[in-house]
Scaffold this motif. Structure first.
Motif, PDB file in Angstrom:
ATOM      1  N   LEU A  79     -21.765 -26.809 -26.425  1.00 34.07           N
ATOM      2  CA  LEU A  79     -20.353 -27.068 -26.707  1.00 34.07           C
ATOM      3  C   LEU A  79     -19.772 -28.210 -25.878  1.00 34.07           C
ATOM      4  N   SER A  80     -20.609 -28.880 -25.112  1.00 33.05           N
ATOM      5  CA  SER A  80     -20.108 -29.974 -24.278  1.00 33.05           C
ATOM      6  C   SER A  80     -19.844 -31.242 -25.088  1.00 33.05           C
ATOM      7  N   GLU A  81     -20.534 -31.388 -26.230  1.00 28.98           N
ATOM      8  CA  GLU A  81     -20.344 -32.564 -27.081  1.00 28.98           C
ATOM      9  C   GLU A  81     -20.459 -32.158 -28.544  1.00 28.98           C
ATOM     10  N   ARG A  82     -19.646 -32.768 -29.379  1.00 31.99           N
ATOM     11  CA  ARG A  82     -19.660 -32.425 -30.803  1.00 31.99           C
ATOM     12  C   ARG A  82     -21.033 -32.651 -31.426  1.00 31.99           C
ATOM     13  N   LYS A  83     -21.700 -33.727 -31.036  1.00 29.71           N
ATOM     14  CA  LYS A  83     -22.988 -34.035 -31.660  1.00 29.71           C
ATOM     15  C   LYS A  83     -24.039 -32.964 -31.373  1.00 29.71           C
ATOM     16  N   LEU A  84     -23.801 -32.148 -30.328  1.00 30.36           N
ATOM     17  CA  LEU A  84     -24.756 -31.104 -29.982  1.00 30.36           C
ATOM     18  C   LEU A  84     -24.522 -29.815 -30.772  1.00 30.36           C
ATOM     19  N   TYR A  85     -23.348 -29.701 -31.410  1.00 28.11           N
ATOM     20  CA  TYR A  85     -23.113 -28.493 -32.217  1.00 28.11           C
ATOM     21  C   TYR A  85     -22.802 -28.803 -33.679  1.00 28.11           C
ATOM     22  N   GLU A  86     -22.865 -30.075 -34.063  1.00 31.59           N
ATOM     23  CA  GLU A  86     -22.479 -30.417 -35.436  1.00 31.59           C
ATOM     24  C   GLU A  86     -23.441 -29.830 -36.471  1.00 31.59           C
ATOM     25  N   HIS A  87     -24.669 -29.475 -36.051  1.00 28.08           N
ATOM     26  CA  HIS A  87     -25.603 -28.847 -36.987  1.00 28.08           C
ATOM     27  C   HIS A  87     -25.103 -27.478 -37.452  1.00 28.08           C
ATOM     28  N   ALA A  88     -24.212 -26.860 -36.674  1.00 32.21           N
ATOM     29  CA  ALA A  88     -23.678 -25.545 -37.045  1.00 32.21           C
ATOM     30  C   ALA A  88     -22.464 -25.650 -37.964  1.00 32.21           C
ATOM     31  N   LEU A  89     -21.874 -26.832 -38.070  1.00 29.54           N
ATOM     32  CA  LEU A  89     -20.602 -26.971 -38.781  1.00 29.54           C
ATOM     33  C   LEU A  89     -20.667 -26.669 -40.279  1.00 29.54           C
ATOM     34  N   PRO A  90     -21.717 -27.080 -41.008  1.00 32.12           N
ATOM     35  CA  PRO A  90     -21.719 -26.757 -42.444  1.00 32.12           C
ATOM     36  C   PRO A  90     -21.581 -25.264 -42.722  1.00 32.12           C
ATOM     37  N   GLU A  91     -22.331 -24.437 -42.007  1.00 31.11           N
ATOM     38  CA  GLU A  91     -22.257 -22.989 -42.221  1.00 31.11           C
ATOM     39  C   GLU A  91     -20.911 -22.434 -41.758  1.00 31.11           C
ATOM     40  N   LEU A  92     -20.422 -22.923 -40.621  1.00 28.93           N
ATOM     41  CA  LEU A  92     -19.146 -22.436 -40.104  1.00 28.93           C
ATOM     42  C   LEU A  92     -17.983 -22.838 -41.010  1.00 28.93           C
ATOM     43  N   GLU A  93     -18.007 -24.063 -41.502  1.00 30.65           N
ATOM     44  CA  GLU A  93     -16.911 -24.525 -42.360  1.00 30.65           C
ATOM     45  C   GLU A  93     -16.915 -23.812 -43.707  1.00 30.65           C
ATOM     46  N   LEU A  94     -18.093 -23.466 -44.188  1.00 30.99           N
ATOM     47  CA  LEU A  94     -18.159 -22.704 -45.435  1.00 30.99           C
ATOM     48  C   LEU A  94     -17.496 -21.340 -45.250  1.00 30.99           C
ATOM     49  N   LEU A 130     -19.112 -17.468 -35.833  1.00 28.08           N
ATOM     50  CA  LEU A 130     -18.921 -18.362 -34.688  1.00 28.08           C
ATOM     51  C   LEU A 130     -19.530 -17.753 -33.426  1.00 28.08           C
ATOM     52  N   PHE A 131     -19.315 -16.463 -33.234  1.00 27.21           N
ATOM     53  CA  PHE A 131     -19.847 -15.784 -32.052  1.00 27.21           C
ATOM     54  C   PHE A 131     -21.365 -15.691 -32.114  1.00 27.21           C
ATOM     55  N   ASP A 132     -21.897 -15.623 -33.324  1.00 27.31           N
ATOM     56  CA  ASP A 132     -23.346 -15.602 -33.480  1.00 27.31           C
ATOM     57  C   ASP A 132     -23.950 -16.947 -33.087  1.00 27.31           C
ATOM     58  N   TRP A 133     -23.256 -18.010 -33.433  1.00 27.32           N
ATOM     59  CA  TRP A 133     -23.730 -19.348 -33.054  1.00 27.32           C
ATOM     60  C   TRP A 133     -23.519 -19.609 -31.571  1.00 27.32           C
ATOM     61  N   PHE A 134     -22.323 -19.276 -31.080  1.00 26.26           N
ATOM     62  CA  PHE A 134     -21.954 -19.625 -29.707  1.00 26.26           C
ATOM     63  C   PHE A 134     -21.388 -18.391 -29.010  1.00 26.26           C
ATOM     64  N   ARG A 135     -22.263 -17.680 -28.309  1.00 20.98           N
ATOM     65  CA  ARG A 135     -21.877 -16.419 -27.670  1.00 20.98           C
ATOM     66  C   ARG A 135     -21.062 -16.725 -26.420  1.00 20.98           C
ATOM     67  N   ALA A 136     -19.741 -16.740 -26.581  1.00 24.91           N
ATOM     68  CA  ALA A 136     -18.837 -17.061 -25.476  1.00 24.91           C
ATOM     69  C   ALA A 136     -17.625 -16.139 -25.537  1.00 24.91           C
ATOM     70  N   PRO A 137     -17.037 -15.814 -24.385  1.00 22.47           N
ATOM     71  CA  PRO A 137     -15.897 -14.885 -24.373  1.00 22.47           C
ATOM     72  C   PRO A 137     -14.684 -15.379 -25.150  1.00 22.47           C
ATOM     73  N   ALA A 138     -14.319 -16.636 -24.950  1.00 20.34           N
ATOM     74  CA  ALA A 138     -13.103 -17.150 -25.579  1.00 20.34           C
ATOM     75  C   ALA A 138     -13.341 -18.576 -26.072  1.00 20.34           C
ATOM     76  N   LEU A 139     -13.148 -18.761 -27.369  1.00 20.48           N
ATOM     77  CA  LEU A 139     -13.329 -20.075 -27.970  1.00 20.48           C
ATOM     78  C   LEU A 139     -12.068 -20.464 -28.727  1.00 20.48           C
ATOM     79  N   GLU A 140     -11.794 -21.757 -28.762  1.00 15.99           N
ATOM     80  CA  GLU A 140     -10.707 -22.249 -29.602  1.00 15.99           C
ATOM     81  C   GLU A 140     -11.286 -23.262 -30.577  1.00 15.99           C
ATOM     82  N   VAL A 141     -10.871 -23.123 -31.823  1.00 12.93           N
ATOM     83  CA  VAL A 141     -11.371 -23.977 -32.890  1.00 12.93           C
ATOM     84  C   VAL A 141     -10.208 -24.786 -33.437  1.00 12.93           C
ATOM     85  N   HIS A 142     -10.342 -26.104 -33.388  1.00  7.46           N
ATOM     86  CA  HIS A 142      -9.310 -26.994 -33.914  1.00  7.46           C
ATOM     87  C   HIS A 142      -9.678 -27.366 -35.346  1.00  7.46           C
TER      88      HIS A 142
END
Length: 257
Positions: A79-94, A130-142
């Motif tokens: 989650l430090s850079e968009r390019k490192l998590y952009e592979h997850a975006l198609p499934e998340l955006e769907l 989202l939690f399955d992709w990125f197991r973190a206590p608190a996330l914000e999605v813009h």
């Protein structure tokens, strides 16, 4: 079952808010004998997860001690850079866009997800994914919304220090729900067997395929072990790095296509 909550400062979370032990990440790092002989489950609520920060080292040390921890160092890096998590975006955006009807046709600019729990049941599918992709206590999605498709601009951590009073109340409730569940490890993602480059022109007025169609195609391809990576004409020098090229830009004998 022993739960340990790490905070950046002792004042970040009131001990009466949870029955679980709260210590600072500084104390956790400085006392290696803590919880010796135990395998606690650690929730790292540090305000900073940046590389080489105390929050980063707390999760790194927890893993080396055999303690289950969220977020892991891998999640922090992802989650430090968009390019490192952009592979997850198609499934998340769907999953995100399936919420549109129940939300009345419009998305908020930002949504907070605590332990895989959204602000209402409408968000359940997206929040769990989202939690399955990125197991973190608190996330914000813009979110960037348009009439056709809602896209994710950014996924980031949402530290306690930045939470509003209402957000903190919701967070505490979600924390209680989460710690009463059985621990589940993040699902493993099967590495892609092939990588397809998809040539697109983001500025083309009438492209051969809509962006939403390409995102859906990427989701289906992922299930088949194929990674889809969009490229533009500026990336043509890297074509040898891919297994195949899919041209989704209007072709012409007078241009690069």
């Amino acid at each position: 079952m022993t739960w340990v909550i790490l905070t950046g400062r002792q004042s970040d979370l009131d001990q009466v808010a949870t029955p679980h032990k709260i210590i600072t990440n500084r104390d956790y790092l400085a006392h290696p004998s803590l919880f010796r002989g135990q395998r606690p489950k650690v929730i790292n609520l540090s305000n900073n997860y940046g590389y080489q920060s105390r929050g980063y080292y707390a999760s790194l040390l927890a893993s080396s001690r055999g303690h289950k921890v969220i977020p892991t160092v891998e999640t922090m890096i992802d989650l430090s850079e968009r390019k490192l998590y952009e592979h997850a975006l198609p499934e998340l955006e769907l999953a995100l866009n399936k919420c549109r009807k129940d939300l009345g046709g419009a998305f908020p600019q930002k949504v907070c997800i605590f332990f895989g729990i959204g602000p209402s049941k409408i968000w359940d599918r997206f929040a769990k994914l989202l939690f399955d992709w990125f197991r973190a206590p608190a996330l914000e999605v813009h979110i960037k919304d348009s009439a056709e498709w809602a896209s994710i601009r950014k996924i980031g951590f949402h530290p306690l220090a930045r939470m509003t009073e209402d957000e903190e109340k919701s967070f505490i409730q979600c924390l209680e729900t989460y710690t009463n569940r059985e621990w589940r490890d993040t699902k493993g993602r099967t590495p892609a067997r092939y990588t397809f480059a998809t040539l697109v022109d983001p500025h083309e007025e009438l492209p051969p395929s809509e962006i939403s169609s390409l995102r859906y195609w990427a989701k289906i391809a992922e299930k088949m072990g194929v990674e889809i990576e969009p490229i533009t004409k500026r990336d043509l020098a890297k074509l040898a790095n891919y297994d195949a090229l899919f041209i989704r830009e209007t072709t012409s004998i007078s241009n690069h296509t």
